[in-house]
Scaffold this motif. Structure first.
Motif, mmCIF file in Angstrom:
data_model
loop_
_atom_site.group_PDB
_atom_site.id
_atom_site.type_symbol
_atom_site.label_atom_id
_atom_site.label_comp_id
_atom_site.label_asym_id
_atom_site.label_seq_id
_atom_site.Cartn_x
_atom_site.Cartn_y
_atom_site.Cartn_z
ATOM 1 N N GLY A 62 -21.005 16.096 58.032
ATOM 2 C CA GLY A 62 -21.643 17.312 57.519
ATOM 3 C C GLY A 62 -21.381 17.600 56.048
ATOM 4 O O GLY A 62 -21.886 18.576 55.496
ATOM 5 N N ASN B 214 -18.856 18.201 46.722
ATOM 6 C CA ASN B 214 -20.305 18.297 46.946
ATOM 7 C C ASN B 214 -20.717 19.757 47.171
ATOM 8 O O ASN B 214 -19.872 20.631 47.338
ATOM 9 C CB ASN B 214 -20.651 17.428 48.163
ATOM 10 N N ASP C 226 -29.873 11.696 59.985
ATOM 11 C CA ASP C 226 -29.714 11.024 58.705
ATOM 12 C C ASP C 226 -31.065 10.685 58.095
ATOM 13 O O ASP C 226 -31.279 10.867 56.906
ATOM 14 C CB ASP C 226 -28.899 9.731 58.870
ATOM 15 N N ALA D 90 -16.221 13.756 55.386
ATOM 16 C CA ALA D 90 -16.239 14.318 56.735
ATOM 17 C C ALA D 90 -17.678 14.553 57.212
ATOM 18 O O ALA D 90 -18.581 14.727 56.387
ATOM 19 C CB ALA D 90 -15.465 15.633 56.733
ATOM 20 N N ASP E 273 -23.428 24.337 44.437
ATOM 21 C CA ASP E 273 -24.634 25.096 44.108
ATOM 22 C C ASP E 273 -24.564 26.463 44.785
ATOM 23 O O ASP E 273 -23.757 26.671 45.701
ATOM 24 C CB ASP E 273 -25.895 24.329 44.555
HETATM 25 N N1 LIG Z 1 -26.130 23.647 49.564
HETATM 26 C C1 LIG Z 1 -26.076 22.348 49.795
HETATM 27 N N2 LIG Z 1 -26.207 21.884 51.052
HETATM 28 C C2 LIG Z 1 -26.148 20.562 51.255
HETATM 29 C C3 LIG Z 1 -25.967 19.637 50.178
HETATM 30 N N3 LIG Z 1 -25.913 18.393 50.691
HETATM 31 C C4 LIG Z 1 -26.084 18.517 52.033
HETATM 32 N N4 LIG Z 1 -26.212 19.814 52.383
HETATM 33 C C5 LIG Z 1 -26.402 20.323 53.737
HETATM 34 O O1 LIG Z 1 -25.290 19.952 54.536
HETATM 35 C C6 LIG Z 1 -25.697 19.596 55.859
HETATM 36 C C7 LIG Z 1 -25.201 18.220 56.243
HETATM 37 O O2 LIG Z 1 -25.801 17.248 55.424
HETATM 38 P P1 LIG Z 1 -25.856 15.696 55.805
HETATM 39 O O3 LIG Z 1 -26.437 14.998 54.623
HETATM 40 O O4 LIG Z 1 -26.507 15.475 57.099
HETATM 41 O O5 LIG Z 1 -24.321 15.370 55.952
HETATM 42 P P2 LIG Z 1 -23.668 13.985 56.401
HETATM 43 O O6 LIG Z 1 -22.368 13.891 55.687
HETATM 44 O O7 LIG Z 1 -24.613 12.856 56.230
HETATM 45 O O8 LIG Z 1 -23.408 14.262 57.936
HETATM 46 P P3 LIG Z 1 -23.095 13.169 59.096
HETATM 47 O O9 LIG Z 1 -24.040 12.009 58.928
HETATM 48 O O10 LIG Z 1 -23.331 13.940 60.346
HETATM 49 O O11 LIG Z 1 -21.659 12.772 58.921
HETATM 50 C C8 LIG Z 1 -27.218 19.729 55.881
HETATM 51 O O12 LIG Z 1 -27.544 20.979 56.405
HETATM 52 C C9 LIG Z 1 -27.596 19.654 54.413
HETATM 53 O O13 LIG Z 1 -28.780 20.359 54.126
HETATM 54 C C10 LIG Z 1 -25.836 20.185 48.848
HETATM 55 O O14 LIG Z 1 -25.676 19.483 47.846
HETATM 56 N N5 LIG Z 1 -25.915 21.530 48.730
#
Ligand SMILES: Nc1nc2c(ncn2[C@@H]2O[C@H](COP(=O)(O)OP(=O)(O)OP(=O)(O)O)[C@@H](O)[C@H]2O)c(=O)[nH]1
Ligand SMILES: [Mg+2]
Length: 341
Positions: free
Chosen positions: A78, A214, A118, A76, A217
Motif C-alpha cells: 500500500g 512517497n 497493480d 510495505a 502531496d
Molecule cells: N496521495 C497519494 N496517494 C498515493 C500515491 N501513490 C499511491 N497512492 C495511493 O496508495 C494506495 C496504494 O497504492 P499502490 O500503488 O497499489 O501500492 P502498492 O505498494 O503497489 O501496494 P501492494 O501492491 O498492495 O503492495 C492507492 O490508493 C494509491 O492511489 C501518491 O503518490 N500520493
C-alpha cells in the motif's frame, strides 16, 4: 435428475496452447514482443523439463549487452509501488525509453489478490507500446528449479528494455530475492513514520540505494518532509554499502510530476558511481554466481533422485530404520556408497 451436461456447448473445443518456435522466440525477444515474452516467462514458471529445454535453446546464445537497468521497487503493502511504476514509468516513456514491470514472487501477490489492483494502478502505462507488464501467471505453480523471477528478469534484460522494475510484495523474502536481481534497490516509505521503521525491517532499509518518502502531496506533504529529515538522520548512521555507495533520499509523489527530475538525477548518479571501477560489472557477476550457487545443489539432487535404484534404496533403508535393523548413520553411509557407485 437433470442431465448435468445439458448446458455444455457440444461445439466447444479447447484452444490449443499457443506455441512458438525457437527462432520466433529469438526474434520476439529482439522485438520486445509482449506475447512472446509472456510465453517465455510462462515457460520459466513451468516445472516441465521440456519447457526448460526450449528456454535453454532460446536463451543460450543471446548476448546480454548489460544495457538494461534493473530496479527493485520495494516498500510495505500500500505504500504506492505500482502507482509509482505508473507515474515514473510515464516520465521515462516521455523520454522515449522502454520499460518492463515484473512482480517478484507473484504467487504471494495473487494470494493477496493484488495483481489486478497493480494493473489498474498502472492504467496510464499499461496500453503503451513502450511498456511490458508481466501478466498474471497462468497458475500458482510458480517454481521449478529456477525461480521464475530470475529468468523473467533475465529474459527482459536480453530484450534490452531500458528499465526493468521488479515490484516486490514488500515483506520479507521477496525483498532479498529482489536485491539479488536488481542493480538498484529503491525503497518507498510512507510519510509519518519518523525513525520507527514502520514495520520495514532495518535489514531492508539497509539494502536501499535510494529511499523515497512517497505520497508527498496534499495533507501528507508536511509530514513527508518531517519523515525525510528523520530518515536522513538515521541514514547518516548507516555504513555505506559493499561498493561504498551512500544511499540518497528524497521525496516523491505519484500525483505530480515535480519529483521525477530529482529522482532521475539520483538514479543517474548511482549508475555513474557504479559504472566506474567496474562496480556494476562486479555486482552483476556476484548476482549470477549467487543464482548458480543457490540452485546447483537442488539440480544435482533432483537428478540423483531420478534414479530408480536410489529411490528404491531410500525406501528400503527407511523401512530398515523403522524395523530397527539398521542405524540411521549406517543407512546414510550405504546410501552414499550407492550414490557414488
Ligand atoms: N496521495 C497519494 N496517494 C498515493 C500515491 N501513490 C499511491 N497512492 C495511493 O496508495 C494506495 C496504494 O497504492 P499502490 O500503488 O497499489 O501500492 P502498492 O505498494 O503497489 O501496494 P501492494 O501492491 O498492495 O503492495 C492507492 O490508493 C494509491 O492511489 C501518491 O503518490 N500520493
Ligand atoms: Mg502493487
Amino acid at each position: 435428475m437433470s442431465d448435468p451436461t445439458h448446458n455444455i456447448n457440444p461445439h466447444y473445443k479447447k484452444h490449443p496452447a499457443v506455441s512458438y518456435t525457437v527462432d520466433q522466440c529469438k526474434h520476439g525477444i529482439a522485438d520486445q514482443n509482449p506475447a512472446i515474452l509472456s510465453f517465455l516467462i510462462s515457460k520459466a514458471e513451468s516445472r516441465i523439463p521440456k519447457d526448460h529445454e526450449l528456454l535453454y535453446k532460446v536463451l543460450q546464445d543471446i548476448e546480454d549487452t548489460g544495457h538494461s537497468r534493473v530496479i527493485a521497487l520495494s516498500g510495505a503493502p500500500g505504500v504506492g509501488k505500482s502507482t509509482f511504476a505508473n507515474s515514473y514509468g510515464q516520465y521515462l516513456i516521455s523520454k522515449g525509453l522502454k520499460i518492463a514491470v515484473l512482480p517478484v514472487d507473484p504467487s504471494s501477490n495473487i494470494s493477496r489478490g493484488s495483481i489486478l489492483g497493480d494493473k489498474t494502478r498502472m492504467e496510464d502505462i499499461v496500453t503503451s507500446a513502450q511498456v511490458y507488464i508481466k501478466p498474471m501467471p497462468s497458475s500458482l505453480s510458480v517454481g521449478g528449479v529456477a525461480p521464475a523471477s530470475f529468468l523473467a528478469t533475465h529474459i527482459c534484460r536480453l530484450a534490452q528494455f531500458d528499465y526493468i522494475f521488479l515490484e516486490t510484495v514488500g515483506v520479507g523474502q521477496s525483498e532479498y530475492e529482489a536485491r539479488h536481481l536488481a542493480d538498484l534497490f529503491l525503497l518507498l516509505l510512507q510519510p509519518g513514520g519518523g525513525d520507527d521503521l514502520q514495520g520495514i525491517k532495518r535489514g531492508i532499509m539497509e539494502m536501499a540505494d535510494i529511499l523515497l518518502i512517497n505520497k508527498a502531496d496534499g495533507e501528507l506533504e508536511s509530514s513527508a518532509r518531517n519523515s525525510l529529515d528523520a530518515y536522513k538522520q538515521s541514514l547518516r548512521l548507516m555504513l555505506p554499502n559493499t561498493y561504498g555507495w551512500k544511499p540518497k533520499s528524497g521525496l516523491y509523489s505519484s500525483v505530480s510530476d515535480k519529483y521525477n527530475a530529482d529522482l532521475s538525477s539520483y538514479i543517474e548518479s548511482y549508475y555513474d558511481y557504479m559504472s566506474s571501477d567496474d562496480r556494476l560489472i562486479s555486482l552483476r557477476e556476484r548476482q549470477n554466481l549467487h543464482y548458480f550457487d543457490t540452485h546447483y545443489k537442488e539440480i544435482l539432487i533432483q537428478q540423483l533422485l531420478q534414479s530408480n535404484n536410489l529411490r528404491a534404496a531410500i525406501t528400503d533403508l527407511r523401512n530398515d530404520i523403522q524395523d530397527q535393523k539398521i542405524y540411521p548413520y549406517i543407512a546414510l553411509q550405504k546410501l552414499k556408497a550407492l550414490a557414488l557407485s
